[in-house]
Write an enzyme that holds these catalytic residues in place. Structure first.
Site, mmCIF file in Angstrom:
data_model
loop_
_atom_site.group_PDB
_atom_site.id
_atom_site.type_symbol
_atom_site.label_atom_id
_atom_site.label_comp_id
_atom_site.label_asym_id
_atom_site.label_seq_id
_atom_site.Cartn_x
_atom_site.Cartn_y
_atom_site.Cartn_z
ATOM 1 N N ARG A 52 0.844 -1.216 0.000
ATOM 2 C CA ARG A 52 0.000 0.000 0.000
ATOM 3 C C ARG A 52 0.870 1.254 0.000
ATOM 4 O O ARG A 52 0.564 2.236 -0.674
ATOM 5 C CB ARG A 52 -0.951 -0.015 1.201
ATOM 6 N N LYS A 151 -2.619 6.956 1.056
ATOM 7 C CA LYS A 151 -2.357 7.283 2.466
ATOM 8 C C LYS A 151 -1.269 8.354 2.468
ATOM 9 O O LYS A 151 -0.087 8.074 2.651
ATOM 10 C CB LYS A 151 -1.946 6.014 3.232
ATOM 11 N N GLU A 184 -16.079 6.409 5.972
ATOM 12 C CA GLU A 184 -15.241 5.811 7.023
ATOM 13 C C GLU A 184 -15.095 6.815 8.148
ATOM 14 O O GLU A 184 -15.591 7.938 8.051
ATOM 15 C CB GLU A 184 -13.869 5.436 6.454
HETATM 16 N N1 PMP Z 1 -9.186 4.936 7.266
HETATM 17 C C1 PMP Z 1 -8.306 5.936 7.479
HETATM 18 C C2 PMP Z 1 -8.649 7.292 7.011
HETATM 19 C C3 PMP Z 1 -7.097 5.662 8.124
HETATM 20 O O1 PMP Z 1 -6.213 6.647 8.335
HETATM 21 C C4 PMP Z 1 -6.814 4.354 8.561
HETATM 22 C C5 PMP Z 1 -5.498 4.033 9.217
HETATM 23 N N2 PMP Z 1 -5.304 4.712 10.408
HETATM 24 C C6 PMP Z 1 -7.773 3.356 8.342
HETATM 25 C C7 PMP Z 1 -8.934 3.687 7.670
HETATM 26 C C8 PMP Z 1 -7.530 1.941 8.768
HETATM 27 O O2 PMP Z 1 -6.549 1.364 7.945
HETATM 28 P P1 PMP Z 1 -5.576 0.213 8.469
HETATM 29 O O3 PMP Z 1 -6.465 -0.887 8.926
HETATM 30 O O4 PMP Z 1 -4.767 -0.158 7.293
HETATM 31 O O5 PMP Z 1 -4.791 0.789 9.573
#
Ligand code: PMP
Length: 285
Positions: A52, A151, A184
């Site tokens: 990622r 990200k 989200e």
């Molecule tokens: N959504 C956002 C906006 C995030 O920043 C994150 C990570 N902190 C997640 C979802 C969760 O992703 P992950 O499970 O890969 O940490």
């Protein structure tokens, strides 16, 4: 003892880990990052996180100066060098120092930083009681503006939403997209449970493809639940039997109130509890 921070191939004491004030990561949020966890000496889903990171970098035309395999090895090395078995890992790649302007051609030396440390996102009792969250007016970035799948170091969209949530007395905020669909939370993905169905918004709702989200989807399917990605509105969340969030820092955490509506019985539900137990098991594998 001071933490050792990985900077461009070397481990340096925390106090000496510094970047230029001309770094475009600082000037413009121009860079990418990852949040990863190690459990019992093993980095959880390392390959997925590294993939990622490189995909985010590709999307913003940032060449990470080391190959992915080296990155994975250096992440493990940083955890070991600090003597951690269980920790949170932050990987940051900035665009590097440049001129005072947006031109990426005037930047050089992307900074590769790996920090192994501890993180506590929410107070421990909230994992038992469940979160009270609110939906906020700040919508998630439009995918055609800054795709949430990247990200990137520019987290102002999420920070503005988090401020709104905090002003409403909540520790996390629910964001909808430009169509009004549930996207989200500011740092976590969302799941709802309706009867035996486990549902989460699809990637085209404009969300980060969470590594924890993917792991939880796998766990839910293996456990025999009908797991699907489905566009949803706030109404679906209000009327769900259970709601929970997933994220590397948060892990899995129940939600018992959304916009002052009690979810289900107002207590963490049985399907959440089952998925949580199963998720914890895979972190220990
Ligand atoms: N959504 C956002 C906006 C995030 O920043 C994150 C990570 N902190 C997640 C979802 C969760 O992703 P992950 O499970 O890969 O940490």
């Amino acid at each position: 003892m001071s933490l050792k921070i990985y900077m461009n191939g070397e481990l340096v004491p925390k106090e000496e880990a510094k970047v230029s004030v001309y770094d475009h990561g600082l000037l413009y949020g121009d860079g990418v990052f990852e949040g990863i966890r190690a459990y019992s000496g093993k980095v959880f889903r390392l390959a997925e996180h590294v993939e990622r990171l490189y995909q985010s970098a590709r999307a913003i035309m940032l060449d990470i100066p080391i190959p992915a395999a080296q990155m994975a090895a250096d992440i493990e090395k940083t955890v070991k060098a600090n003597g951690f078995t269980d920790c949170y890992i932050r990987v940051v790649v900035t665009r590097g120092a440049g001129a005072l302007g947006l031109d990426i051609r005037k930047t050089s030396h992307p900074q590769v930083i790996i920090i192994a440390d501890m993180i506590q996102l929410y107070p421990p009792e909230l994992y038992e009681k469940g979160l009270d969250i609110v939906s906020v007016s700040t919508i998630r970035n439009h995918p055609n503006a800054l795709n949430p799948r990247i990200k990137s170091l520019n987290y102002l969209n999420n920070i503005l939403a988090k401020i709104e949530g905090q002003l409403a007395g909540c520790v996390e905020a629910l964001m909808v997209n430009h169509k009004g669909e549930v996207a989200e939370c500011t740092g976590d993905n969302i799941f709802i449970v309706r009867k035996k169905d486990v549902l989460t918004p699809p990637l085209d709702a404009g969300i980060l493809e969470g590594v924890t989200r993917n792991a939880v989807m796998e766990v839910a399917r293996k456990a025999g639940y009908a797991m699907s990605e489905r566009s949803m509105t706030r109404h679906d969340v209000y009327t769900a039997d259970e709601v929970f969030l997933t994220g590397t820092a948060a892990e899995v955490i129940p939600v018992v109130k959304v916009d002052n509506r009690l979810i289900g019985t107002g207590k963490p539900g049985p399907i959440f509890m089952d998925i949580k137990t199963r998720f914890e098991k895979i972190t220990r594998e």
